[in-house]
Write a protein that holds these residues in place. Structure first.
Motif, short mmCIF file in Angstrom:
data_model
loop_
_atom_site.label_atom_id
_atom_site.label_comp_id
_atom_site.label_asym_id
_atom_site.label_seq_id
_atom_site.Cartn_x
_atom_site.Cartn_y
_atom_site.Cartn_z
N GLY A 1 -5.38 -5.82 -16.86
CA GLY A 1 -4.19 -5.65 -17.68
C GLY A 1 -3.64 -6.98 -18.15
N ALA A 2 -3.74 -8.00 -17.29
CA ALA A 2 -3.26 -9.33 -17.69
C ALA A 2 -4.04 -9.83 -18.89
N ALA A 3 -5.35 -9.62 -18.89
CA ALA A 3 -6.17 -10.07 -20.02
C ALA A 3 -5.80 -9.30 -21.30
N VAL A 4 -5.53 -8.02 -21.16
CA VAL A 4 -5.16 -7.19 -22.32
C VAL A 4 -3.86 -7.68 -22.94
N TYR A 5 -2.84 -7.89 -22.11
CA TYR A 5 -1.54 -8.31 -22.65
C TYR A 5 -1.58 -9.75 -23.15
N ALA A 6 -2.37 -10.58 -22.50
CA ALA A 6 -2.52 -11.95 -23.01
C ALA A 6 -3.10 -11.93 -24.42
N GLU A 7 -4.13 -11.11 -24.63
CA GLU A 7 -4.76 -11.04 -25.94
C GLU A 7 -3.82 -10.42 -26.97
N ARG A 8 -3.03 -9.45 -26.56
CA ARG A 8 -2.07 -8.86 -27.51
C ARG A 8 -1.05 -9.90 -27.97
N CYS A 9 -0.61 -10.74 -27.05
CA CYS A 9 0.34 -11.79 -27.45
C CYS A 9 -0.32 -12.81 -28.37
N LEU A 10 -1.57 -13.17 -28.07
CA LEU A 10 -2.28 -14.10 -28.94
C LEU A 10 -2.55 -13.48 -30.31
N ASP A 11 -2.85 -12.17 -30.33
CA ASP A 11 -3.02 -11.48 -31.60
C ASP A 11 -1.74 -11.54 -32.42
N LEU A 12 -0.60 -11.41 -31.75
CA LEU A 12 0.68 -11.45 -32.45
C LEU A 12 0.90 -12.80 -33.12
N ALA B 1 3.64 -21.80 -30.03
CA ALA B 1 2.83 -22.61 -29.12
C ALA B 1 3.17 -22.29 -27.66
N ALA B 2 4.44 -22.09 -27.36
CA ALA B 2 4.84 -21.78 -25.99
C ALA B 2 4.30 -20.41 -25.57
N LEU B 3 4.36 -19.44 -26.47
CA LEU B 3 3.82 -18.12 -26.15
C LEU B 3 2.31 -18.18 -25.96
N ASP B 4 1.62 -18.90 -26.81
CA ASP B 4 0.17 -19.03 -26.67
C ASP B 4 -0.20 -19.63 -25.32
N ALA B 5 0.51 -20.68 -24.90
CA ALA B 5 0.21 -21.33 -23.63
C ALA B 5 0.43 -20.37 -22.47
N SER B 6 1.52 -19.63 -22.50
CA SER B 6 1.81 -18.68 -21.44
C SER B 6 0.78 -17.55 -21.41
N ALA B 7 0.36 -17.08 -22.59
CA ALA B 7 -0.62 -16.00 -22.65
C ALA B 7 -1.98 -16.45 -22.12
N ARG B 8 -2.40 -17.65 -22.49
CA ARG B 8 -3.71 -18.12 -22.04
C ARG B 8 -3.75 -18.35 -20.54
N ALA B 9 -2.60 -18.66 -19.94
CA ALA B 9 -2.56 -18.91 -18.50
C ALA B 9 -2.53 -17.62 -17.69
N LEU B 10 -2.09 -16.52 -18.28
CA LEU B 10 -1.86 -15.30 -17.51
C LEU B 10 -3.11 -14.72 -16.85
N PRO B 11 -4.27 -14.59 -17.55
CA PRO B 11 -5.42 -13.95 -16.92
C PRO B 11 -5.94 -14.67 -15.68
N GLY B 12 -5.73 -15.96 -15.56
CA GLY B 12 -6.19 -16.70 -14.39
C GLY B 12 -5.21 -16.73 -13.25
N LEU C 1 1.21 -12.59 -10.23
CA LEU C 1 1.20 -11.95 -11.54
C LEU C 1 2.58 -11.42 -11.96
N PRO C 2 3.37 -10.83 -11.07
CA PRO C 2 4.66 -10.31 -11.54
C PRO C 2 5.54 -11.40 -12.17
N GLU C 3 5.61 -12.57 -11.55
CA GLU C 3 6.44 -13.64 -12.11
C GLU C 3 5.81 -14.22 -13.38
N ALA C 4 4.47 -14.32 -13.38
CA ALA C 4 3.79 -14.83 -14.57
C ALA C 4 3.97 -13.86 -15.74
N ARG C 5 3.89 -12.56 -15.46
CA ARG C 5 4.11 -11.57 -16.52
C ARG C 5 5.53 -11.71 -17.08
#
Length: 227
Positions: free
Chosen positions: A34-45, A87-98, A104-108
């Motif tokens: 799920g983390a990978a899915v939401y990270a990609e959705r944010c990057l898509d945005l 840029a801030a959203l991209d950085a946060s999204a790329r960090a989430l899957p790892g 994960l709750p706080e990172a989400r």
């Protein structure tokens, strides 16, 4: 009679997608997949919003800068603010899957806050375009010039891109506006009316689709032919 609005419909679609993503991310109970899915959705945005800004820079802003330079300057300042939020959203999204499962709750939630920072900044940008830039163009440009902007943008899109544009926008529009757009698209595809209507309506909710068929004067079975 309403004048050509270069922003309204596409902005309504953008708002709907941003709000939906924020609501769904805020309520998500994430695992690794799920983390990978939401990270990609944010990057898509952010990819979508950057591409939209490029389209505006290419097709709308030359006319705006020529006819209303103060409004163009205001939008340039908005773009700088948006770039930092993207840029801030991209950085946060790329960090989430790892992120480790326990973290994960706080990172989400951190991603959720970064997303909402983008939304807040972008809503202000949309407001400036709709209440400053568009009125300036109405005051200083002709309807023919505004229609030429639309025509140039449409000519730049492939058939698949144009279809994706409409699919993204139509669910967020009022029924009357949706029917007008779809009717034009269907009439522009002689011999392919059934397939065109079916392709355009894939993102509509059932009640929206039924209302569209009623507004177009078509039974649902007609619209579903050749799917």
């Amino acid at each position: 009679m309403p004048r050509t609005d270069l922003y309204r419909n596409v902005h309504m679609g953008q708002r709907a997608r941003m709000f939906t993503l924020a609501i769904e991310l805020g309520a998500a109970d994430l695992d690794g997949a799920g983390a990978a899915v939401y990270a990609e959705r944010c990057l898509d945005l952010t990819r979508e919003l950057r591409a939209h800004a490029e389209h505006e820079d290419t097709f709308i802003h030359p006319l705006l800068r020529q006819r209303a330079p103060a409004a163009a300057d205001a939008l340039d300042a908005e773009h700088l603010r948006l770039d930092a939020a993207f840029a801030a959203l991209d950085a946060s999204a790329r960090a989430l899957p790892g992120t480790a499962p326990d973290d994960l709750p706080e990172a989400r939630h951190g991603l959720y806050l970064a997303l909402n920072e983008v939304i807040a900044a972008y809503l202000a940008h949309l407001h400036a375009e709709e209440t400053v830039a568009m009125p300036a163009l109405w005051e200083n440009a002709t309807d023919g010039e505004l229609e030429a902007v639309f025509a140039a943008f449409r000519a730049s899109r492939t058939a698949d891109e144009a279809l994706a544009d409409l699919r993204a926008m139509l669910p967020a529009l009022p029924a009357a506006a949706r029917a007008t757009i779809v009717r034009g698209a269907v009439e522009a595809a002689p011999g392919e009316e059934h397939r065109t209507l079916a392709a355009l309506t894939t993102t509509l909710a059932p009640d929206q689709r039924n209302r569209l068929y009623a507004d177009l004067g078509l039974p649902e079975v007609w619209a579903l032919r050749d799917r």
